[in-house]
Design a protein around this motif. Structure first.
Motif, PDB file in Angstrom:
ATOM      1  N   MET A 169       0.840  -1.189   0.000  1.00 22.91           N
ATOM      2  CA  MET A 169       0.000   0.000   0.000  1.00 22.91           C
ATOM      3  C   MET A 169       0.879   1.244   0.000  1.00 22.91           C
ATOM      4  N   PRO A 170       0.353   2.363  -0.455  1.00 18.47           N
ATOM      5  CA  PRO A 170       1.141   3.601  -0.440  1.00 18.47           C
ATOM      6  C   PRO A 170       1.657   3.900   0.965  1.00 18.47           C
ATOM      7  N   GLU A 171       2.888   4.392   1.035  1.00 11.70           N
ATOM      8  CA  GLU A 171       3.521   4.652   2.325  1.00 11.70           C
ATOM      9  C   GLU A 171       2.684   5.585   3.193  1.00 11.70           C
ATOM     10  N   GLU A 172       2.082   6.582   2.563  1.00 13.14           N
ATOM     11  CA  GLU A 172       1.271   7.536   3.317  1.00 13.14           C
ATOM     12  C   GLU A 172       0.089   6.841   3.996  1.00 13.14           C
ATOM     13  N   VAL A 173      -0.572   5.944   3.261  1.00 16.72           N
ATOM     14  CA  VAL A 173      -1.721   5.220   3.810  1.00 16.72           C
ATOM     15  C   VAL A 173      -1.271   4.279   4.920  1.00 16.72           C
ATOM     16  N   ARG A 174      -0.140   3.606   4.730  1.00 14.70           N
ATOM     17  CA  ARG A 174       0.378   2.699   5.755  1.00 14.70           C
ATOM     18  C   ARG A 174       0.653   3.444   7.060  1.00 14.70           C
ATOM     19  N   ARG A 175       1.255   4.630   6.953  1.00 13.62           N
ATOM     20  CA  ARG A 175       1.540   5.415   8.150  1.00 13.62           C
ATOM     21  C   ARG A 175       0.254   5.867   8.835  1.00 13.62           C
ATOM     22  N   GLU A 176      -0.732   6.266   8.022  1.00 12.94           N
ATOM     23  CA  GLU A 176      -2.014   6.694   8.596  1.00 12.94           C
ATOM     24  C   GLU A 176      -2.681   5.555   9.352  1.00 12.94           C
ATOM     25  N   LEU A 177      -2.658   4.365   8.784  1.00  8.89           N
ATOM     26  CA  LEU A 177      -3.259   3.214   9.443  1.00  8.89           C
ATOM     27  C   LEU A 177      -2.567   2.906  10.764  1.00  8.89           C
ATOM     28  N   GLU A 178      -1.257   2.934  10.757  1.00  4.92           N
ATOM     29  CA  GLU A 178      -0.506   2.638  11.973  1.00  4.92           C
ATOM     30  C   GLU A 178      -0.765   3.669  13.063  1.00  4.92           C
ATOM     31  N   SER A 179      -0.970   4.921  12.651  1.00  8.26           N
ATOM     32  CA  SER A 179      -1.205   5.971  13.649  1.00  8.26           C
ATOM     33  C   SER A 179      -2.646   5.989  14.143  1.00  8.26           C
ATOM     34  N   ALA A 180      -3.561   5.415  13.351  1.00 10.18           N
ATOM     35  CA  ALA A 180      -4.982   5.528  13.682  1.00 10.18           C
ATOM     36  C   ALA A 180      -5.483   4.434  14.609  1.00 10.18           C
ATOM     37  N   PHE A 181      -4.916   3.220  14.502  1.00 14.01           N
ATOM     38  CA  PHE A 181      -5.464   2.075  15.234  1.00 14.01           C
ATOM     39  C   PHE A 181      -4.430   1.474  16.179  1.00 14.01           C
ATOM     40  N   ALA A 182      -4.923   0.858  17.253  1.00 10.94           N
ATOM     41  CA  ALA A 182      -4.045   0.196  18.220  1.00 10.94           C
ATOM     42  C   ALA A 182      -4.697  -1.091  18.717  1.00 10.94           C
ATOM     43  N   ASP A 183      -3.858  -2.031  19.128  1.00 10.17           N
ATOM     44  CA  ASP A 183      -4.324  -3.278  19.757  1.00 10.17           C
ATOM     45  C   ASP A 183      -5.374  -3.993  18.912  1.00 10.17           C
ATOM     46  N   VAL A 184      -5.114  -4.120  17.626  1.00 10.95           N
ATOM     47  CA  VAL A 184      -6.104  -4.693  16.712  1.00 10.95           C
ATOM     48  C   VAL A 184      -6.067  -6.220  16.761  1.00 10.95           C
ATOM     49  N   GLU A 185      -7.234  -6.815  16.961  1.00 12.83           N
ATOM     50  CA  GLU A 185      -7.409  -8.266  16.907  1.00 12.83           C
ATOM     51  C   GLU A 185      -8.100  -8.606  15.589  1.00 12.83           C
ATOM     52  N   TYR A 186      -7.550  -9.559  14.854  1.00 16.03           N
ATOM     53  CA  TYR A 186      -8.119  -9.974  13.578  1.00 16.03           C
ATOM     54  C   TYR A 186      -8.861 -11.299  13.770  1.00 16.03           C
ATOM     55  N   ILE A 187     -10.127 -11.312  13.411  1.00 19.96           N
ATOM     56  CA  ILE A 187     -10.975 -12.489  13.606  1.00 19.96           C
ATOM     57  C   ILE A 187     -11.446 -12.964  12.240  1.00 19.96           C
ATOM     58  N   ASP A 188     -10.987 -14.140  11.829  1.00 19.45           N
ATOM     59  CA  ASP A 188     -11.292 -14.652  10.491  1.00 19.45           C
ATOM     60  C   ASP A 188     -12.467 -15.618  10.533  1.00 19.45           C
ATOM     61  N   LEU A 189     -13.485 -15.326   9.733  1.00 15.98           N
ATOM     62  CA  LEU A 189     -14.640 -16.205   9.588  1.00 15.98           C
ATOM     63  C   LEU A 189     -14.546 -16.860   8.212  1.00 15.98           C
ATOM     64  N   HIS A 190     -14.025 -18.091   8.193  1.00 15.24           N
ATOM     65  CA  HIS A 190     -13.774 -18.777   6.920  1.00 15.24           C
ATOM     66  C   HIS A 190     -15.067 -19.254   6.257  1.00 15.24           C
ATOM     67  N   ARG A 191     -16.077 -19.535   7.076  1.00 19.09           N
ATOM     68  CA  ARG A 191     -17.358 -20.024   6.533  1.00 19.09           C
ATOM     69  C   ARG A 191     -18.494 -19.183   7.131  1.00 19.09           C
ATOM     70  N   PRO A 192     -18.558 -17.927   6.744  1.00 13.72           N
ATOM     71  CA  PRO A 192     -19.595 -17.071   7.326  1.00 13.72           C
ATOM     72  C   PRO A 192     -20.984 -17.433   6.814  1.00 13.72           C
ATOM     73  N   TRP A 193     -21.979 -17.078   7.625  1.00 16.85           N
ATOM     74  CA  TRP A 193     -23.341 -17.142   7.118  1.00 16.85           C
ATOM     75  C   TRP A 193     -24.051 -15.843   7.481  1.00 16.85           C
ATOM     76  N   PHE A 194     -25.178 -15.603   6.801  1.00 16.55           N
ATOM     77  CA  PHE A 194     -25.807 -14.285   6.878  1.00 16.55           C
ATOM     78  C   PHE A 194     -27.304 -14.422   7.081  1.00 16.55           C
ATOM     79  N   ALA A 195     -27.883 -13.353   7.607  1.00 17.80           N
ATOM     80  CA  ALA A 195     -29.340 -13.265   7.736  1.00 17.80           C
ATOM     81  C   ALA A 195     -29.741 -11.844   7.365  1.00 17.80           C
ATOM     82  N   THR A 196     -30.872 -11.707   6.712  1.00 24.58           N
ATOM     83  CA  THR A 196     -31.322 -10.410   6.212  1.00 24.58           C
ATOM     84  C   THR A 196     -32.798 -10.220   6.495  1.00 24.58           C
ATOM     85  N   HIS A 197     -33.193  -8.988   6.742  1.00 21.16           N
ATOM     86  CA  HIS A 197     -34.597  -8.655   6.963  1.00 21.16           C
ATOM     87  C   HIS A 197     -35.430  -9.022   5.736  1.00 21.16           C
ATOM     88  N   ARG A 198     -36.586  -9.626   5.992  1.00 23.89           N
ATOM     89  CA  ARG A 198     -37.468 -10.010   4.877  1.00 23.89           C
ATOM     90  C   ARG A 198     -38.689  -9.086   4.833  1.00 23.89           C
TER      91      ARG A 198
END
Length: 198
Positions: A169-198
């Motif tokens: 990613m562009p260096e400027e964007v990478r620096r912005e991301l690093e300065s904006a967020f802290a203590d980030v936990e990444y949670i991967d849902l390999h088989r997500p499912w969804f529900a929607t209003h009917r």
């Protein structure tokens, strides 16, 4: 929009999914309930990101008898330990997500610099991101009063998402991301499912 994220460790995923699907079926026609994204991580953690049209709708629907029954069942299946995060400070990127997503990544952490975050999720930056990462179908960002956040990103599929991660990613964007967020936990849902209003 109001977003509520619920997560908890569960060693009986099939039973918990049945509880969640029952609740979604009950909620699907009710005013104020918009839908949700659900899944289990590889270590058996359940994650549900539910969307309402307002905090009042969340309170009203959560107080319904059917919700109380399902919540009690989910609590039991998760050993009484369910963590909840919620906020009405919600930003949608692109279409906010897609029920056609084959892979969903949920991020949770803290925001150091709210102004930078607003810039990063603005229309101009989102348009640039979508040109560079077409496998991203949409995202939502919910920010709590204490500065913690939950972001849900929908991808066409996991393989494309992983290839996209390798792009520089562009260096400027990478620096912005690093300065904006802290203590980030990444949670991967390999088989997500969804529900929607009917």
């Amino acid at each position: 929009m109001f977003i509520q994220m619920v997560q908890g460790k569960c060693d009986r995923p099939a039973q918990l999914r049945e509880v969640v699907d029952t609740w979604c079926d009950t909620m699907s026609g009710r005013e104020g309930w918009l839908g949700g994204t659900y899944g289990f991580t590889d270590d058996g953690t359940f994650v549900g990101v539910v969307r309402y049209d307002s905090a009042a709708a969340c309170d009203r629907l959560s107080a319904a008898e059917e919700s109380a029954i399902c919540w009690a069942a989910a609590q039991q299946l998760c050993g009484g330990r369910l963590e909840v995060h919620q906020s009405e400070d919600v930003t949608m990127m692109m279409e906010g997500g897609s029920d056609a997503a084959g892979f969903v990544q949920v991020m949770h952490g803290h925001i150091r610099n709210p102004a930078t975050v607003r810039h990063l999720v603005g229309e101009e930056m989102t348009t640039r991101l979508h040109r560079q990462r077409p496998e991203i179908l949409g995202a939502t960002l919910a920010v709590e009063p204490d500065g913690s956040f939950t972001q849900t990103i929908a991808f066409t599929d996991e393989a494309s998402a992983r290839r996209g991660e390798q792009q520089e990613m562009p260096e400027e964007v990478r620096r912005e991301l690093e300065s904006a967020f802290a203590d980030v936990e990444y949670i991967d849902l390999h088989r997500p499912w969804f529900a929607t209003h009917r």
